[in-house]
Scaffold this active site. Structure first.
Site, short mmCIF file in Angstrom:
data_model
loop_
_atom_site.label_atom_id
_atom_site.label_comp_id
_atom_site.label_asym_id
_atom_site.label_seq_id
_atom_site.Cartn_x
_atom_site.Cartn_y
_atom_site.Cartn_z
N TYR A 173 -1.91 -5.42 -4.14
CA TYR A 173 -3.30 -5.66 -4.53
C TYR A 173 -3.94 -4.32 -4.86
O TYR A 173 -3.53 -3.27 -4.35
CB TYR A 173 -4.09 -6.35 -3.41
CG TYR A 173 -3.88 -5.75 -2.05
CD1 TYR A 173 -4.65 -4.69 -1.58
CD2 TYR A 173 -2.87 -6.25 -1.21
CE1 TYR A 173 -4.44 -4.14 -0.33
CE2 TYR A 173 -2.66 -5.71 0.05
CZ TYR A 173 -3.44 -4.65 0.48
OH TYR A 173 -3.22 -4.11 1.72
N ASP A 192 -3.04 -2.36 20.35
CA ASP A 192 -1.59 -2.52 20.40
C ASP A 192 -1.04 -2.41 21.81
O ASP A 192 0.04 -2.92 22.10
CB ASP A 192 -0.91 -1.48 19.51
CG ASP A 192 -0.93 -1.85 18.04
OD1 ASP A 192 -1.40 -2.96 17.72
OD2 ASP A 192 -0.49 -1.03 17.22
#
Length: 259
Positions: free
Chosen positions: A75, A153
């Site tokens: 993109y 995370d």
């Protein structure tokens, strides 16, 4: 509580937040999570100047290519001046996981050598690529232990297939800030509320991201055809509106109102 660091220095804190990544050290003081494991998948990322990219890649849309054992998305970014390419495929013996690790562009092209001509033209315009192995870890049974909590995370490492790794960490931070602000005198209780709010949602996103690794890489056949039909029958952003349209502060306000 008192913290002792590897250099011997000590600090006293009311709350400790482990936002120290998938290899979290703080996590050892919260739960027996076990070590993350290599998933067998690696990611490639590269940028192509828009004026060097084929016209189809310059359209202001996200384009997803799916195939056996591999997929690729591209993109435009930077006001349309660059094309971002992210590809996934077998890791083989690649175990480097550092986000800035360099790969070989010819290896990336080889992974998609028998794919559509359009895609090969786009990859031919790329001059360099990053490459890193993807790690996986099962959802944690808990995120907090008294005045210690995990975030990002450290709490919920996830595959990037819904683009939610950083987004979920930011949601964590928004909820954590709200809970601590509401319960300044009871930080352990604030952390438990943070976990109660965040862990179910982040775990769901984590598990969905893991499942997408299988569905994106199906071999040609009936299951692949059914997947393609399901993808083409829905608007992906509307279908996943519960992810992308979530108000992270709403559950904090609801918990506050409930007392």
């Amino acid at each position: 509580m008192e913290l002792t660091f590897t250099d011997g220095t000590r600090e006293v804190a009311d709350v400790v937040i482990g936002a120290d990544g998938v290899h979290t050290t703080v996590g050892q003081h919260v739960t027996e999570a076990g070590s993350p494991r290599f998933s067998g998948i690696c990611a490639w990322r590269c940028l192509v100047p828009a004026d060097s990219a084929p016209e189809f890649a310059r359209r202001p849309v996200q384009t997803l290519w799916l195939g056996p054992d591999r997929h690729l998305v591209h993109y435009p970014i930077s006001a349309g001046t660059q094309i971002n390419i992210v590809a996934f495929g077998p890791a083989y013996d690649w175990t480097t996981e550092w986000w800035s690790a360099e790969g070989r562009i010819e290896d990336l092209r080889a992974e998609f050598a028998d794919w559509a001509d359009d895609l090969r033209v786009l990859l031919a315009a790329a001059e360099r690529t990053g490459r890193w192995a993807l790690l996986d870890r099962d959802p944690l049974p808990r995120w907090t232990n008294g005045p210690v909590a995990l975030l990002g995370d450290a709490a919920h490492p996830m595959f990037p297939f819904f683009a939610q790794g950083a987004a979920q960490a930011m949601e964590d931070a928004a909820v954590l800030a709200g809970c601590l602000a509401d319960q300044r005198q009871a930080p352990s209780a604030a952390l438990r509320r943070y976990e109660d709010i965040r862990r179910p949602r982040a775990t769901r996103v984590q598990q969905m991201s893991r499942g997408r690794a299988q569905s994106n890489h199906l071999p040609d056949g009936a299951a692949q055809q059914a997947r393609d039909v399901s993808f083409s029958s829905v608007d992906p952003f509307a279908h996943n509106g519960w992810i992308y349209g979530h108000d992270a502060e709403l559950p904090v306000r609801e918990a506050r109102a409930a007392g």
